[in-house]
Motif scaffolding. Sequence first.
Motif, PDB file in Angstrom:
ATOM      1  N   GLU A  57       0.826  -1.211   0.000  1.00 38.39           N
ATOM      2  CA  GLU A  57       0.000   0.000   0.000  1.00 38.39           C
ATOM      3  C   GLU A  57       0.860   1.261   0.000  1.00 38.39           C
ATOM      4  N   LEU A  62       2.089   1.713  -3.466  1.00 35.21           N
ATOM      5  CA  LEU A  62       0.987   2.186  -4.308  1.00 35.21           C
ATOM      6  C   LEU A  62       0.774   3.688  -4.114  1.00 35.21           C
ATOM      7  N   LYS A  65      -1.166  -1.894  -7.698  1.00 33.97           N
ATOM      8  CA  LYS A  65      -2.504  -2.324  -7.285  1.00 33.97           C
ATOM      9  C   LYS A  65      -2.603  -3.848  -7.268  1.00 33.97           C
ATOM     10  N   GLN A 106      -3.325  -6.203  -4.034  1.00 28.28           N
ATOM     11  CA  GLN A 106      -4.422  -7.180  -4.007  1.00 28.28           C
ATOM     12  C   GLN A 106      -3.909  -8.585  -3.711  1.00 28.28           C
TER      13      GLN A 106
END
Length: 263
Positions: free
Chosen positions: A31, A34, A84, A88
């Motif tokens: 994260e 990202l 992303k 995920q």
Amino acid sequence: MVKEGELLVELTAAEMKAQIAEAESKVQAAEAELAQAEAQLAASQSTFDRMKKAAETPGAIAGNELIVAEKQADAAKAVINSRKQASQAAQASVQALKSLEAYLKITAPFAGVVTERIVHPGALVGSGSNEPLLVLQQNSHLRVTVAVPEENVGAIPKGAKVAFQVPAYPDRSFSGTIARRSQALDQKTRTMAVELDVMNPDQSLASGMYATVKWPVQRPKPALYVPKTSVVTTTERTFVNSGKERKSRVGKCRQRGRGWGLH
């Protein structure tokens, strides 16, 4: 008594908690990457938009500079998509480990009674052991298996009520419904296994009890049973003496269980 879904056994696995913590740290790292990629995309996109607007004025910037800015924005978008997918994948890994961790909590699949506990708190269990942890039985709905003789198999009335008794309650009669049969004879006893569905709402009956069943037998035609003292047996035949007015009426006899039937 336990209810459906009630916790029965909880196992502990320290290595799994470590794996979950490691997977969660990877999620946080993904994260963060990202967020960094999104910031880079915003900067590249802003630069490209300014240069594109400036390019509307002839000679303000070189055409090659605008192309380079556009390519940098496109590359930043590709990095966003990659980050992303990595985020995920890291989250999916955490969910998979947590789903596996849920198997450490064993709940009751149905309401019943724990009749035996094989392991105790602190015992070591593993995937290589075939020994059960405990035994849970559902006594509210039982099955009685009856060995029906071969000669009575053809007259099994499906759905009929059958009465039976158990030694624990000699003065009480229970009943079950004929539900299914094995459709195969035991070669040694020449009997067929027939199952009765028995409802046991008060938990009087227990699994493993032996039952004495009063089996309903249907015959194609009625049989007349006579007292054993009326049957006369000679070297030539067996007949029944009616004893009416000093006259004998002879009928063919066949033995059925403990009595004699006239056919």
